[in-house]
Scaffold this motif. Structure first.
Motif, mmCIF file in Angstrom:
data_model
loop_
_atom_site.group_PDB
_atom_site.id
_atom_site.type_symbol
_atom_site.label_atom_id
_atom_site.label_comp_id
_atom_site.label_asym_id
_atom_site.label_seq_id
_atom_site.Cartn_x
_atom_site.Cartn_y
_atom_site.Cartn_z
ATOM 1 N N ASP A 1 0.831 -1.209 0.000
ATOM 2 C CA ASP A 1 0.000 0.000 0.000
ATOM 3 C C ASP A 1 0.864 1.258 0.000
ATOM 4 O O ASP A 1 0.547 2.248 -0.678
ATOM 5 C CB ASP A 1 -0.940 0.009 1.208
ATOM 6 C CG ASP A 1 -2.003 -1.080 1.112
ATOM 7 O OD1 ASP A 1 -2.340 -1.474 -0.027
ATOM 8 O OD2 ASP A 1 -2.484 -1.517 2.174
ATOM 9 N N ASP A 2 1.960 1.249 0.745
ATOM 10 C CA ASP A 2 2.878 2.389 0.759
ATOM 11 C C ASP A 2 3.462 2.629 -0.633
ATOM 12 O O ASP A 2 3.590 3.768 -1.075
ATOM 13 C CB ASP A 2 4.012 2.164 1.755
ATOM 14 C CG ASP A 2 3.546 2.152 3.190
ATOM 15 O OD1 ASP A 2 2.476 2.733 3.477
ATOM 16 O OD2 ASP A 2 4.270 1.556 4.026
ATOM 17 N N GLN B 1 2.092 1.781 -3.537
ATOM 18 C CA GLN B 1 1.033 2.280 -4.418
ATOM 19 C C GLN B 1 0.738 3.758 -4.144
ATOM 20 O O GLN B 1 0.541 4.544 -5.074
ATOM 21 C CB GLN B 1 -0.231 1.431 -4.245
ATOM 22 C CG GLN B 1 -0.089 0.014 -4.740
ATOM 23 C CD GLN B 1 0.301 -0.058 -6.208
ATOM 24 O OE1 GLN B 1 -0.231 0.661 -7.052
ATOM 25 N NE2 GLN B 1 1.266 -0.909 -6.510
ATOM 26 N N ARG B 2 0.700 4.157 -2.875
ATOM 27 C CA ARG B 2 0.477 5.561 -2.520
ATOM 28 C C ARG B 2 1.594 6.442 -3.070
ATOM 29 O O ARG B 2 1.352 7.539 -3.585
ATOM 30 C CB ARG B 2 0.370 5.724 -1.008
ATOM 31 C CG ARG B 2 -1.021 5.498 -0.468
ATOM 32 C CD ARG B 2 -1.119 5.969 0.973
ATOM 33 N NE ARG B 2 -0.222 5.219 1.846
ATOM 34 C CZ ARG B 2 -0.585 4.161 2.570
ATOM 35 N NH1 ARG B 2 -1.841 3.738 2.526
ATOM 36 N NH2 ARG B 2 0.276 3.540 3.327
ATOM 37 N N ALA B 3 2.826 5.958 -2.994
ATOM 38 C CA ALA B 3 3.964 6.723 -3.510
ATOM 39 C C ALA B 3 3.883 6.867 -5.021
ATOM 40 O O ALA B 3 4.167 7.932 -5.570
ATOM 41 C CB ALA B 3 5.270 6.042 -3.111
ATOM 42 N N LYS B 4 3.457 5.810 -5.703
ATOM 43 C CA LYS B 4 3.295 5.889 -7.165
ATOM 44 C C LYS B 4 2.208 6.891 -7.531
ATOM 45 O O LYS B 4 2.369 7.694 -8.453
ATOM 46 C CB LYS B 4 2.942 4.514 -7.743
ATOM 47 C CG LYS B 4 4.097 3.583 -7.866
ATOM 48 C CD LYS B 4 3.636 2.305 -8.537
ATOM 49 C CE LYS B 4 4.776 1.352 -8.753
ATOM 50 N NZ LYS B 4 4.336 0.130 -9.442
ATOM 51 N N ASN B 5 1.095 6.847 -6.817
ATOM 52 C CA ASN B 5 -0.003 7.771 -7.098
ATOM 53 C C ASN B 5 0.407 9.207 -6.790
ATOM 54 O O ASN B 5 0.051 10.128 -7.508
ATOM 55 C CB ASN B 5 -1.243 7.395 -6.296
ATOM 56 C CG ASN B 5 -1.853 6.100 -6.795
ATOM 57 O OD1 ASN B 5 -1.669 5.710 -7.938
ATOM 58 N ND2 ASN B 5 -2.565 5.408 -5.897
ATOM 59 N N ASN B 6 1.145 9.410 -5.738
ATOM 60 C CA ASN B 6 1.608 10.736 -5.353
ATOM 61 C C ASN B 6 2.575 11.268 -6.407
ATOM 62 O O ASN B 6 2.555 12.461 -6.737
ATOM 63 C CB ASN B 6 2.268 10.665 -3.976
ATOM 64 C CG ASN B 6 2.596 12.038 -3.433
ATOM 65 O OD1 ASN B 6 2.045 13.039 -3.886
ATOM 66 N ND2 ASN B 6 3.468 12.089 -2.467
ATOM 67 N N GLU B 7 3.401 10.429 -6.938
ATOM 68 C CA GLU B 7 4.374 10.849 -7.949
ATOM 69 C C GLU B 7 3.678 11.249 -9.238
ATOM 70 O O GLU B 7 4.062 12.198 -9.899
ATOM 71 C CB GLU B 7 5.354 9.698 -8.232
ATOM 72 C CG GLU B 7 6.477 10.059 -9.187
ATOM 73 C CD GLU B 7 7.389 8.885 -9.432
ATOM 74 O OE1 GLU B 7 7.202 8.222 -10.473
ATOM 75 O OE2 GLU B 7 8.267 8.631 -8.593
#
Length: 80
Positions: free
Chosen positions: A66-67, A69-75
């Motif tokens: 999940d961390d 995926q969140r980092a990918k979405n944030n990027e």
């Protein structure tokens, strides 16, 4: 053979002379003293902890999926 080695050593001047050889190697090391020296070496290495300070490199904690995926979405949200 020994005579040839002595002659070669005298010619190059790099080997100890007969007097120096006698002073350096008066008494051969016995098996008992060699084991004693080896045992003292092992004790000294253990006392200084030569092998105990070596550890494998590892991360303190890995990110969860999940961390990641969140980092990918944030990027993706930031304009490049």
């Amino acid at each position: 053979m020994e005579k040839a080695a002595a002659t070669a050593a005298e010619e190059c001047g790099c080997a100890p002379t007969a007097a120096e050889r006698g002073a350096l190697w008066r008494q051969p090391v016995s098996r008992r003293s060699a084991f004693g020296i080896g045992a003292l070496g092992v004790v000294a290495l253990a006392a200084f902890g030569v092998g105990s300070g070596v550890t494998a490199a590892h991360a303190a904690s890995y990110p969860s999926w999940d961390d990641v995926q969140r980092a990918k979405n944030n990027e993706g949200g930031q304009g490049r």
